[in-house]
Scaffold this motif. Structure first.
Motif, PDB file in Angstrom:
ATOM      1  N   ILE A 131       0.962  -1.269  -0.029  1.00 42.36           N
ATOM      2  CA  ILE A 131      -0.078   0.021   0.015  1.00 42.36           C
ATOM      3  C   ILE A 131       1.080   1.333  -0.101  1.00 42.36           C
ATOM      4  CG2 ILE A 131      -1.822   1.140   1.163  1.00 42.36           C
ATOM      5  CD1 ILE A 131      -2.503  -1.704   0.593  1.00 42.36           C
ATOM      6  N   PHE A 132       0.399   2.172  -0.931  1.00 40.86           N
ATOM      7  CA  PHE A 132       1.014   3.482  -0.721  1.00 40.86           C
ATOM      8  C   PHE A 132       0.159   4.591  -0.554  1.00 40.86           C
ATOM      9  CE2 PHE A 132       3.771   0.691  -3.329  1.00 40.86           C
ATOM     10  CZ  PHE A 132       5.107   0.878  -3.164  1.00 40.86           C
ATOM     11  N   PRO A 133       0.638   5.763   0.267  1.00 43.53           N
ATOM     12  CA  PRO A 133      -0.194   6.786   0.507  1.00 43.53           C
ATOM     13  C   PRO A 133      -0.616   7.569  -0.889  1.00 43.53           C
ATOM     14  CG  PRO A 133       1.787   6.926   1.688  1.00 43.53           C
ATOM     15  CD  PRO A 133       1.899   5.845   0.565  1.00 43.53           C
ATOM     16  N   PRO A 134      -1.714   8.250  -1.033  1.00 37.24           N
ATOM     17  CA  PRO A 134      -1.999   8.992  -1.877  1.00 37.24           C
ATOM     18  C   PRO A 134      -0.977  10.011  -2.462  1.00 37.24           C
ATOM     19  CG  PRO A 134      -3.887   9.289  -0.349  1.00 37.24           C
ATOM     20  CD  PRO A 134      -2.369   8.683   0.281  1.00 37.24           C
ATOM     21  N   LEU A 135      -1.065  10.166  -3.742  1.00 40.98           N
ATOM     22  CA  LEU A 135      -0.367  11.397  -4.374  1.00 40.98           C
ATOM     23  C   LEU A 135      -0.672  12.680  -3.953  1.00 40.98           C
ATOM     24  CD1 LEU A 135       0.251   9.690  -7.906  1.00 40.98           C
ATOM     25  CD2 LEU A 135       2.124   9.768  -5.996  1.00 40.98           C
ATOM     26  N   PRO A 136       0.155  13.663  -4.007  1.00 42.41           N
ATOM     27  CA  PRO A 136      -0.185  15.189  -3.426  1.00 42.41           C
ATOM     28  C   PRO A 136      -1.410  15.395  -4.375  1.00 42.41           C
ATOM     29  CG  PRO A 136       2.123  14.959  -3.592  1.00 42.41           C
ATOM     30  CD  PRO A 136       1.651  13.499  -4.150  1.00 42.41           C
ATOM     31  N   GLY A 137      -2.344  15.897  -3.850  1.00 40.07           N
ATOM     32  CA  GLY A 137      -3.878  16.432  -4.417  1.00 40.07           C
ATOM     33  C   GLY A 137      -4.788  15.312  -4.470  1.00 40.07           C
ATOM     34  N   GLU A 138      -4.423  14.135  -4.180  1.00 40.60           N
ATOM     35  CA  GLU A 138      -5.336  12.939  -4.300  1.00 40.60           C
ATOM     36  C   GLU A 138      -5.687  12.576  -3.116  1.00 40.60           C
ATOM     37  OE1 GLU A 138      -3.650  10.398  -7.286  1.00 40.60           O
ATOM     38  OE2 GLU A 138      -3.550  11.706  -8.567  1.00 40.60           O
ATOM     39  N   SER A 139      -6.723  11.557  -2.873  1.00 38.51           N
ATOM     40  CA  SER A 139      -7.298  10.927  -1.713  1.00 38.51           C
ATOM     41  C   SER A 139      -7.171   9.228  -1.572  1.00 38.51           C
ATOM     42  CB  SER A 139      -8.450  11.399  -1.626  1.00 38.51           C
ATOM     43  OG  SER A 139      -9.812  11.197  -2.476  1.00 38.51           O
ATOM     44  N   VAL A 140      -6.906   8.905  -3.017  1.00 39.89           N
ATOM     45  CA  VAL A 140      -6.947   7.493  -3.297  1.00 39.89           C
ATOM     46  C   VAL A 140      -5.497   6.696  -2.692  1.00 39.89           C
ATOM     47  CG1 VAL A 140      -7.427   5.582  -4.884  1.00 39.89           C
ATOM     48  CG2 VAL A 140      -8.683   7.614  -5.038  1.00 39.89           C
ATOM     49  N   TRP A 141      -5.792   5.828  -1.871  1.00 41.30           N
ATOM     50  CA  TRP A 141      -4.511   4.967  -1.543  1.00 41.30           C
ATOM     51  C   TRP A 141      -4.341   4.130  -2.755  1.00 41.30           C
ATOM     52  CZ3 TRP A 141      -1.605   5.238   2.900  1.00 41.30           C
ATOM     53  CH2 TRP A 141      -1.795   6.125   3.809  1.00 41.30           C
TER      54      TRP A 141
END
Length: 175
Positions: A131-141
């Motif tokens: 699992i990776f955190p959302p990219l900047p400006g996004e909310s989807v993992w």
């Protein structure tokens, strides 16, 4: 600066003046190193961390992971990232166990992963995923099967260089 220039006197003075915020713990041999790494692993692998991993709660797991980070000055050798991560992987029960942090080692634009991205191995719907955190400006993992990722390494310990720009609650530095 004292570490970079090899000035032990200035380093000792800075540690003494830190009022307990910086502690120095000499490690004389590999046996002591492994004991201290076992203690560090136990501090990282808290009940809250295990609970978040077991529940598949990526935001909570990443919050726990960011509480402390082990940094190494070297990549190779007994005190380097590769040896330390290998030992901690073994302590954790292997490379395919939930809770193992990984770092991406090369850019993969198709997967939207970049060199230095940190992921966590977790089970989602019974499947092992990273699992990776959302990219900047996004909310989807984002998540990927481990086999989809060709260039990841364990991230129990990072080099000082790899950690640039990161913020951790506590840091241990192996010199």
């Amino acid at each position: 600066d004292a570490i970079r220039t090899g000035d032990a006197v200035v380093l000792s003075t800075a540690i003494a003046q830190s009022r307990g915020h910086v502690l120095q713990r000499p490690i004389a041999d590999v046996v002591t190193l492994k004991r201290m790494l076992g203690d560090w692993y136990a501090q990282l692998h808290t009940e809250d961390y295990r609970r978040a991993i077991d529940a598949g709660d990526a935001p909570a797991a990443f919050t726990e992971l960011a509480r402390a980070q082990l940094l190494c000055a070297l990549r190779e050798g007994t005190w380097g990232v590769h040896a330390i991560n290998s030992w901690l992987d073994e302590r954790h029960g292997g490379t395919s166990q939930p809770g193992r942090p990984v770092i991406v080692r090369s850019n993969d634009p198709l997967k939207r992963l970049w060199n230095g991205d940190i992921g966590l191995t977790m089970r989602l719907a019974g499947q092992l995923r990273i699992i990776f955190p959302p990219l900047p400006g996004e909310s989807v993992w984002r998540d990927h099967a481990p086999a989809e990722l060709s260039s990841t390494e364990a991230a129990w310990a990072l080099t000082i260089h790899q950690s640039q720009g990161s913020e951790y609650g506590r840091v241990a530095l192996l010199l």
